[in-house]
Write a protein that holds these residues in place. Structure first.
Motif, PDB file in Angstrom:
ATOM      1  N   LEU A 299     -10.117 -42.263  73.102  1.00 38.69           N
ATOM      2  CA  LEU A 299     -10.116 -41.728  74.468  1.00 38.69           C
ATOM      3  C   LEU A 299      -8.963 -42.302  75.285  1.00 38.69           C
ATOM      4  O   LEU A 299      -8.332 -41.585  76.075  1.00 38.69           O
ATOM      5  CB  LEU A 299     -11.445 -42.018  75.152  1.00 38.69           C
ATOM      6  N   ILE A 300      -8.656 -43.585  75.103  1.00 35.66           N
ATOM      7  CA  ILE A 300      -7.515 -44.185  75.798  1.00 35.66           C
ATOM      8  C   ILE A 300      -6.221 -43.529  75.353  1.00 35.66           C
ATOM      9  O   ILE A 300      -5.339 -43.222  76.165  1.00 35.66           O
ATOM     10  CB  ILE A 300      -7.488 -45.705  75.544  1.00 35.66           C
ATOM     11  N   LEU A 301      -6.092 -43.288  74.046  1.00 31.87           N
ATOM     12  CA  LEU A 301      -4.901 -42.603  73.530  1.00 31.87           C
ATOM     13  C   LEU A 301      -4.830 -41.176  74.061  1.00 31.87           C
ATOM     14  O   LEU A 301      -3.755 -40.702  74.466  1.00 31.87           O
ATOM     15  CB  LEU A 301      -4.930 -42.599  72.001  1.00 31.87           C
ATOM     16  N   LEU A 302      -5.965 -40.476  74.074  1.00 28.81           N
ATOM     17  CA  LEU A 302      -5.999 -39.105  74.593  1.00 28.81           C
ATOM     18  C   LEU A 302      -5.593 -39.077  76.059  1.00 28.81           C
ATOM     19  O   LEU A 302      -4.832 -38.187  76.487  1.00 28.81           O
ATOM     20  CB  LEU A 302      -7.412 -38.532  74.419  1.00 28.81           C
TER      21      LEU A 302
ATOM     22  N   ALA B 201     -11.087 -44.372  81.870  1.00 32.58           N
ATOM     23  CA  ALA B 201     -12.167 -45.266  82.314  1.00 32.58           C
ATOM     24  C   ALA B 201     -13.342 -45.245  81.333  1.00 32.58           C
ATOM     25  O   ALA B 201     -13.911 -46.300  81.007  1.00 32.58           O
ATOM     26  CB  ALA B 201     -12.629 -44.858  83.710  1.00 32.58           C
ATOM     27  N   VAL B 202     -13.704 -44.059  80.831  1.00 39.44           N
ATOM     28  CA  VAL B 202     -14.781 -43.960  79.841  1.00 39.44           C
ATOM     29  C   VAL B 202     -14.384 -44.688  78.556  1.00 39.44           C
ATOM     30  O   VAL B 202     -15.190 -45.413  77.951  1.00 39.44           O
ATOM     31  CB  VAL B 202     -15.122 -42.489  79.551  1.00 39.44           C
ATOM     32  N   GLY B 203     -13.133 -44.499  78.137  1.00 39.03           N
ATOM     33  CA  GLY B 203     -12.646 -45.190  76.941  1.00 39.03           C
ATOM     34  C   GLY B 203     -12.709 -46.696  77.087  1.00 39.03           C
ATOM     35  O   GLY B 203     -13.048 -47.415  76.136  1.00 39.03           O
ATOM     36  N   ARG B 204     -12.405 -47.184  78.284  1.00 42.36           N
ATOM     37  CA  ARG B 204     -12.436 -48.625  78.541  1.00 42.36           C
ATOM     38  C   ARG B 204     -13.864 -49.170  78.397  1.00 42.36           C
ATOM     39  O   ARG B 204     -14.075 -50.294  77.938  1.00 42.36           O
ATOM     40  CB  ARG B 204     -11.904 -48.896  79.939  1.00 42.36           C
TER      41      ARG B 204
END
Length: 336
Positions: free
Chosen positions: A137-140, A176-179
């Motif tokens: 998700l962070i990469l996306l 934020a969700v990825g974090r």
């Protein structure tokens, strides 16, 4: 940055310039980004290769996992091979829409994977997969932000500008969700593993009297609180780059120590399988145990990659550290 005094900001700027005079941080940043992407797809590439070269064993795994249809014993490994190999190649080969598609493919696989292998009840397996999903998700989010920075064709219309604004907001929410997800595995460690670690320190019997019994419980409590504190810093985005780097190094060392799969290749003895739902207590040969540890080793490497992606791209504006945007390096400011 909100709450940062002018004197402290000036000192940080001077420190960055001094460091950049000795190290090309832009090149280091790019190389770390490549390493992070390679690591996060490591478990998908390794699993796809397992499907390709050990197809008959994977068919048996599907039967052990509870799939009764012989057709599914063949179709599910083929699906695994196609999704994981295509997703990993797209992530590695493209920084545009192809990379985004690759992220979506691998995220979908992360959701399906525990159910396919009958591991949905294995909390460690599920939460480590959630951590890898956080890195994806962070990469996306980063890939989506790259599209918002691309020049608009035919000029800037109000509709196009609004679309870019909406995409930017979506990217920040995904970040934020990825974090939050990226610390999932460490929350599990804080809840379940610290007891075993503290007991292994031999401070005394688990229920022993006096200071020794309390010593074990104290170490257990302190370890749990430390891990929870570090996870909290990542979730709120405070000192998250440094904390993520610390967790990545810790995870790497733990993987090397706990899953030395290469060592099993030179053994001739049998081992008792642990930590795999449906195979608990099975006696297996050294090659099978090496294959088991190799899977979890590369799973851990993908967790390291997820954390390094947070180090590379930062926590984003929905965080305590970067509410006003990330600090730019002087070497990046000079590039027009």
């Amino acid at each position: 940055r909100a709450g940062t005094s002018p004197l402290l900001r000036s000192m940080l700027e001077r420190y960055k310039v001094t460091v950049e005079e000795r190290v090309n941080l832009k090149h280091v940043h790019r190389r770390l980004q490549v390493v992070a992407k390679l690591l996060i797809v490591a478990t998908f590439v390794e699993d796809a290769l397992r499907m390709l070269f050990k197809f008959d064993q994977q068919q048996q795994s599907m039967e052990i996992a509870g799939w009764t249809s012989p057709a599914l014993h063949t179709l599910l490994p083929l699906l695994s091979l196609a999704v994981q190999s295509c997703g990993a190649l797209l992530v590695l080969a493209s920084s545009g829409v192809g990379g985004e598609v690759g992220c979506y493919l691998l995220l979908g696989w992360c959701v399906w994977h525990p159910f396919m292998y009958g591991q949905a009840g294995n909390r460690e397996f599920v939460l480590e997969t959630a951590t890898i999903s956080g890195g994806l998700l962070i990469l996306l989010s980063h890939l989506l932000l790259l599209r918002t920075k691309a020049p608009l064709l035919g000029g800037v219309s109000s509709a196009a500008a609004q679309e870019q604004k909406d995409r930017t907001a979506t990217a920040h929410r995904i970040q934020a969700v990825g974090r939050v997800l990226v610390v999932s595995f460490f929350l599990y460690v804080a809840a379940t593993k610290t007891h075993a670690w503290s007991v292994s320190l031999s401070l005394g019997p688990e229920d022993g009297p006096g200071v020794w019994g309390w010593g074990t419980r104290t170490v257990e409590l302190l370890l749990s609180l430390l891990i929870l504190y570090l996870c909290w810093l990542v979730v709120i985005g405070m000192k998250s780059r440094g904390v993520a780097l610390l967790l990545a190094v810790t995870m790497f060392l733990a993987a090397v120590w706990m899953h030395p799969w290469c060592l099993f290749l030179f053994s001739s003895r049998t081992y008792t399988m642990q930590g795999v739902v449906g195979m608990e207590g099975f006696e297996v040969d050294a090659f099978t145990m090496a294959d088991h540890h190799r899977y979890f080793f590369f799973q851990s490497m993908s967790t390291v990659g997820a954390l390094l992606l947070l180090v590379v791209h930062g926590p984003g504006p929905l965080s305590a550290d970067e509410q006003d945007g990330p600090l730019e390096f002087a070497s990046e400011k000079t590039v027009a």
